[in-house]
Write an enzyme that holds these catalytic residues in place. Structure first.
Site, PDB file in Angstrom:
ATOM      1  N   PHE A 182      -2.513 -25.880  88.814  1.00 28.85           N
ATOM      2  CA  PHE A 182      -2.267 -24.446  88.528  1.00 28.85           C
ATOM      3  C   PHE A 182      -2.017 -24.500  87.370  1.00 28.85           C
ATOM      4  O   PHE A 182      -1.924 -24.784  86.945  1.00 28.85           O
ATOM      5  CB  PHE A 182      -0.450 -23.801  89.614  1.00 28.85           C
ATOM      6  CG  PHE A 182      -1.327 -22.747  89.403  1.00 28.85           C
ATOM      7  CD1 PHE A 182      -1.362 -21.759  90.453  1.00 28.85           C
ATOM      8  CD2 PHE A 182       0.417 -22.097  88.385  1.00 28.85           C
ATOM      9  CE1 PHE A 182      -1.523 -19.763  89.719  1.00 28.85           C
ATOM     10  CE2 PHE A 182       0.853 -20.452  89.030  1.00 28.85           C
ATOM     11  CZ  PHE A 182      -0.341 -20.136  89.422  1.00 28.85           C
ATOM     12  N   ASN A 184       0.382 -23.130  85.213  1.00 30.00           N
ATOM     13  CA  ASN A 184       1.148 -23.657  84.513  1.00 30.00           C
ATOM     14  C   ASN A 184       1.386 -24.755  84.108  1.00 30.00           C
ATOM     15  O   ASN A 184       2.759 -25.379  83.560  1.00 30.00           O
ATOM     16  CB  ASN A 184       2.466 -22.486  84.927  1.00 30.00           C
ATOM     17  CG  ASN A 184       3.397 -22.573  86.063  1.00 30.00           C
ATOM     18  OD1 ASN A 184       2.266 -23.696  86.694  1.00 30.00           O
ATOM     19  ND2 ASN A 184       3.591 -21.647  86.693  1.00 30.00           N
ATOM     20  N   LYS A 185       0.861 -25.622  84.608  1.00 24.18           N
ATOM     21  CA  LYS A 185       1.227 -26.869  84.804  1.00 24.18           C
ATOM     22  C   LYS A 185       1.192 -27.964  84.292  1.00 24.18           C
ATOM     23  O   LYS A 185       0.447 -27.597  83.442  1.00 24.18           O
ATOM     24  CB  LYS A 185       0.860 -27.837  87.073  1.00 24.18           C
ATOM     25  CG  LYS A 185       1.197 -27.455  87.848  1.00 24.18           C
ATOM     26  CD  LYS A 185       2.327 -26.995  87.790  1.00 24.18           C
ATOM     27  CE  LYS A 185       3.510 -26.631  88.999  1.00 24.18           C
ATOM     28  NZ  LYS A 185       3.548 -24.897  89.826  1.00 24.18           N
ATOM     29  N   ASN A 186       1.475 -29.275  84.542  1.00 24.08           N
ATOM     30  CA  ASN A 186       0.972 -30.543  83.030  1.00 24.08           C
ATOM     31  C   ASN A 186      -0.561 -30.293  83.017  1.00 24.08           C
ATOM     32  O   ASN A 186      -0.856 -31.039  82.024  1.00 24.08           O
ATOM     33  CB  ASN A 186       1.966 -31.366  83.052  1.00 24.08           C
ATOM     34  CG  ASN A 186       3.853 -31.367  83.459  1.00 24.08           C
ATOM     35  OD1 ASN A 186       4.202 -30.014  83.466  1.00 24.08           O
ATOM     36  ND2 ASN A 186       3.724 -32.153  82.542  1.00 24.08           N
ATOM     37  N   LEU A 187      -0.710 -30.784  84.431  1.00 25.40           N
ATOM     38  CA  LEU A 187      -2.693 -30.564  84.097  1.00 25.40           C
ATOM     39  C   LEU A 187      -3.050 -29.288  85.018  1.00 25.40           C
ATOM     40  O   LEU A 187      -2.587 -29.951  86.406  1.00 25.40           O
ATOM     41  CB  LEU A 187      -3.213 -32.243  85.292  1.00 25.40           C
ATOM     42  CG  LEU A 187      -4.602 -32.373  84.780  1.00 25.40           C
ATOM     43  CD1 LEU A 187      -4.568 -33.765  85.440  1.00 25.40           C
ATOM     44  CD2 LEU A 187      -5.122 -31.716  86.591  1.00 25.40           C
TER      45      LEU A 187
END
Length: 389
Positions: A182, A184-187
């Site tokens: 998603f 806002n995720k790290n990836l």
């Protein structure tokens, strides 16, 4: 739109992501194809497993996991109440019941293995662990419980790409691991996810279920490698597309460095916030335990006891700092609080700690000065919220 001085999260995108997406558009092939295969291969190499499938998002990854394990009506899945609701909803959508378990405590907001053990019944089929904020659950304890009771383990590793437990990557310690990409995720690819599996049988079944239960893919027929297909399971369309996979390949190349920057920023937060009276810093002593590495997806703090969270968030907003909450406990939602398919007893620590949780900004592009501003703003906001004028 509010112009935040420091937003909660931010993307680390550059011309490489734009060029990767443009190449997909130029190719004329947008649905799942070669770039998805490359993304799966590279993500699997990063995790240390060849059994990775990219999917549309982490919610469908969780549902795919539960279905592949044969979970359905009459079965129970244990998961934490302090998680995003998808962990539970995906199990409910199979017709199974969900048993909500408590957190360990203020120092560690992960699932409590002892509470999991207490809530096992003859109907229990799986334990869904959530690696909250990017920090690993106690997987030694969880795996011992699962082995004793012959239960499956589903790892919700949405926060934890490349994080480890005793040298093993999270998402590879249970039967199936689920990841989120998603925005806002790290990836981050916008919407997207992945599943990893412990054996070839689960991998093969999830591959079929991901695309309608069909024995060949659209790409195979497009290339002339197949002319028809059979349907051997009642599957879903949980495919990812080539645009997101292409962006994912580029983002994967940024992931390890981004996680390390998140770790440095977290350490600075812990140093700057340590002296604020009543403020609790979960996971502050995580590395002293020497059990693994975090992906540092979130920066959670627990506000002083008795202080209302809403005025603190309002004060932070007035100072240009975006904050959030991770999470409203599942058992407090209208549906889950009244459903006969949700067991919600024995959640005292969750009930005590969740109203105090506040999530501070954390992303690789943050500067040290941004952390200092957030910390000074939080200290002032706590003071003003405690003594309103």
């Amino acid at each position: 739109m509010i112009m935040w001085k420091v937003p909660l999260s931010d993307l680390t995108f550059g011309p490489e992501e734009r060029e990767a997406a443009q190449r997909v558009l130029d190719s004329g092939w947008l649905t799942m194809g070669d770039r998805t295969l490359e993304f799966e291969r590279r993500f699997g190499e990063a995790l240390g497993t060849p059994r990775v499938l990219a999917v549309a998002n982490c919610t469908v990854a969780l549902h795919l996991a539960y279905v592949a394990l044969g979970i359905g009506p009459g079965d129970e899945v244990i998961c934490p109440s302090l998680t995003f609701v998808a962990t539970a909803n995906a199990a409910l959508l199979t017709g199974a019941s969900v048993v909500l378990a408590d957190v360990l405590g203020a120092h560690d907001l992960s699932l409590d293995p002892a509470d999991v053990a207490r809530k096992i019944t003859p109907k229990t089929r799986a334990i869904a662990v959530v690696h909250y904020a990017g920090y690993p659950c106690d997987m030694d304890a969880i795996r011992a419980i699962a082995a004793e009771h012959k239960l499956a383990i589903v790892e919700d590793a949405a926060h934890a790409p490349l994080a480890t437990w005793r040298g093993e990557k999270l998402g590879t310690l249970g039967d199936i691991g689920c990841f989120s990409f998603f925005s806002n995720k790290n990836l981050a690819v916008g919407e997207g996810g992945a599943v990893s599996s412990r054996d070839d049988a689960l991998h093969t079944r999830m591959r079929l279920l991901r695309s309608h239960g069909m024995t060949t893919l659209t790409l195979d027929r497009h290339r002339g490698h197949a002319f028809s297909y059979d349907v051997v399971e009642a599957g879903m369309n949980y495919r990812i597309d080539e645009l997101r996979s292409a962006i994912g390949v580029v983002q994967l190349g940024r992931l390890a460095e981004g996680n390390q920057r998140r770790r440095a920023l977290t350490a600075r937060y812990h140093e700057k916030l340590a002296g604020i009276p009543g403020l609790v810093l979960p996971y502050r002593d995580f590395y002293a335990r020497d059990v693994g590495e975090s992906a540092h997806h979130l920066m959670p703090v627990l506000l002083p006891e008795g202080l209302s969270r809403k005025p603190v968030m309002e004060q932070m907003k007035a100072r240009g700092i975006q904050t959030s909450v991770h999470y409203p406990p599942i058992h407090l939602f209208s549906h889950h609080g009244s459903s006969d398919l949700v067991r919600r007893d024995g959640l005292e620590r969750t009930d005590a700690l969740a109203p105090r949780e506040l999530t501070l900004p954390l992303y690789p592009r943050m500067q040290d000065e941004d952390v200092d501003l957030v910390c000074a703003s939080l200290e002032a906001s706590l003071r003003d919220a405690a003594s309103p004028t």
